[in-house]
Structure formats: C-alpha cells, structure tokens
Design a protein around this motif. Structure first.
Motif, short mmCIF file in Angstrom:
data_model
loop_
_atom_site.label_atom_id
_atom_site.label_comp_id
_atom_site.label_asym_id
_atom_site.label_seq_id
_atom_site.Cartn_x
_atom_site.Cartn_y
_atom_site.Cartn_z
N ILE A 179 0.65 -1.44 -0.09
CA ILE A 179 0.09 0.07 -0.08
C ILE A 179 0.99 1.24 -0.27
O ILE A 179 2.05 1.87 1.09
N ASP A 180 0.71 2.04 -0.56
CA ASP A 180 1.56 3.42 -1.08
C ASP A 180 0.06 4.02 -0.89
O ASP A 180 -0.25 5.23 -1.25
N GLU A 181 -0.35 4.81 0.98
CA GLU A 181 -1.30 5.58 1.03
C GLU A 181 -1.12 7.01 0.74
O GLU A 181 -2.04 8.11 -0.08
N ALA A 182 0.27 7.74 -0.53
CA ALA A 182 0.76 9.14 -0.72
C ALA A 182 0.22 8.85 -2.29
O ALA A 182 -0.28 9.75 -3.12
N GLY A 183 0.87 7.66 -3.13
CA GLY A 183 0.48 7.74 -4.31
C GLY A 183 -0.62 6.64 -4.40
O GLY A 183 -0.70 6.77 -5.51
#
Length: 274
Positions: free
Chosen positions: A192-196
C-alpha cells in the motif's frame, strides 16, 4: 610376534575411534534433546534481543523444534512480526508465517561450505505499507526512524585524481554454498502506497525450485494472482525458468517463459506472453 603386536595396536585404534564416534553421536543427540526441551526459553531470548536491538517485534505463537542430526534442523509454526503502533490501522501484523522449516548440514561447515537442505515456507503473509509521510512499516532500528526518504548513504571514497568519488569494490568472497530446494505455498504479499493512492496484491503465490548451487543448472516455477489499483489490473502470472549461478555475483538465464492471464485491466479478457 611383530605382526601380532601391530594387529593388536590396530584393533585398539579402531576400537578407540569407534568409541569416540559413538560418544560424539551421543553428545550431539543429547545437545539436540536439550535444545528441543528448552526451545521456549531460546525463543523468548531471541525475541527480546531482536526487539531491543532493532525494534522488531518478533513472536513465536506456535510450536517449534530443533534437531542436530544429521542436519541442524529448525521448524516453527505461527511466526509473526507485529506492525508498530502507527501502522496498526493497516493490519495487525507486518509478517505472518503458518509454518517454516530449514536444514543446515553440519560437517560441510568444517571445510567452509554452507550447505542447506530443503527450505520450506507455508502460508506466508506480508503486508508492506508506505504512509503519507513516507514512513515504511518494514524499516526497523532504534534511532533510525521509519522514513524511507533521506536514508543515510555510505560515503564515497575520494580519489586522488580530482575526478570525484571513486567506488572501491571489496574483494569477492569465495564462499561455497548449496541449497537442496526452496518451496513456498499459499503466499500473499500486499503493498500500500498511501501517498500515491496505490495498492498492489500478489496472492496464492507458489514457488518451487530444484537444487541450487554455484555452477549448477537450476529450475524455477512461480505462479500467483496479481491485482493493482493504478493502473487497474487483475490477473494471474506464471513463470518457468532455467538459470545458472555462474559465480556469487553473476546469473546466466538459459530459458525464461512468462505468461499473464488478465481478467480485468490492460489486456481485457485475454492471455499473453510477457
């Protein structure tokens, strides 16, 4: 008489060697029994040391066993690494393993050779998270923080020519090693890439290899399901390969067959080689 004396000395020598071998085997069996009977104490000690030195919260929730003969064998069930407090909302654990086992041969170590038997992993679940601040749940270490950005790089060694840093390679270690086989089943990995605002999942992964070693032809079969949120994709991937570890730094791939079956996304309802 001389022959009789020599024969008697030979018998005494053989009996002495046999006695020493029996004592050595008995000692190893005793050590194995002792370690197995104190497995919980060693697990507790290991988790304490790891948490103190790295911040890694390793837990052995299930039974484990250790054997010495003919291999140093370690098996463990229900092993997990907990997420730190700031990542609890993404999932309870960073890593869980239903069952794992590894074997290490004793006698090759005496000649500087590392020889493993079969390495088996069942039910591995890995949840990797990068939050909005760039913190990663897989980074550990007291005082180092979890931030991916700005990681300390090793300084370059300056050269005398004025042309900038010069990278000095360490001499290649001549360690001989071998692995009987590697197998993984029911493996799931999520990222999981929360920023992207991106999510990737690899599920139902299975991995099988033949024996591995320097200068040895190796077969590998990998299969699993994959999904992604950006670009949106859902499908399955299969990979078959033949390769060779020419030395500790170079791999020669002799054949590679890759195939993806897409159920949704870039390829639509289709199948293709990649």
């Amino acid at each position: 008489d001389k022959e009789r004396i020599m024969s008697k000395k030979l018998k005494i020598t053989l009996i002495s060697l046999a006695s020493l071998a029996i004592l050595a085997v008995a000692a190893l069996m005793g050590i194995s029994a002792y370690i197995s009977s104190h497995a919980d104490e060693y697990k507790h000690y290991l988790t304490e040391v790891l948490e103190r030195e790295t911040g890694m919260k390793l837990r052995f929730a299930g039974p484990g066993s250790v054997s010495v003969l003919p291999w140093i064998g370690i098996e463990a069930e229900d092993v997990l690494i907990e997420n730190s407090a700031e990542f609890k909302s993404f999932g309870e654990n960073l890593l869980t393993v239903d069952k794992a086992g590894v074997e290490l041969a004793i006698f090759p170590l005496l000649s500087g050779r590392i020889e493993f038997g079969d390495i088996r992993v069942e039910g591995l679940k890995l949840g990797l998270v990068l939050d909005k601040s760039g913190n990663a749940n897989w980074n550990f270490g007291p005082g180092s923080g979890n931030t991916v950005e700005g990681e300390t790089q090793a300084p370059a060694v300056e050269g005398g020519s004025g042309a900038g840093g010069v990278v000095v390679e360490e001499p290649e270690a001549s360690v001989s090693w071998a692995i009987g086989s590697v197998s993984m089943s029911n493996t799931n990995i999520s990222y999981i890439d929360e920023a992207g605002n991106k999510k990737y999942r690899f599920e139902n992964i299975s991995l099988e290899t033949g024996s591995l070693g320097i200068g040895q032809d190796v077969s590998l079969q990998l299969a699993g399901d994959v999904s992604a949120s950006s670009p949106e994709f859902e499908g399955s991937v299969k990979l078959n390969s033949e390769f060779n570890f020419k030395d500790s730094r170079n791999i020669e791939i002799s054949s590679l067959e890759r195939k993806v079956v897409s159920r949704k996304g870039m390829l639509g309802e289709s199948e293709a080689d990649i």
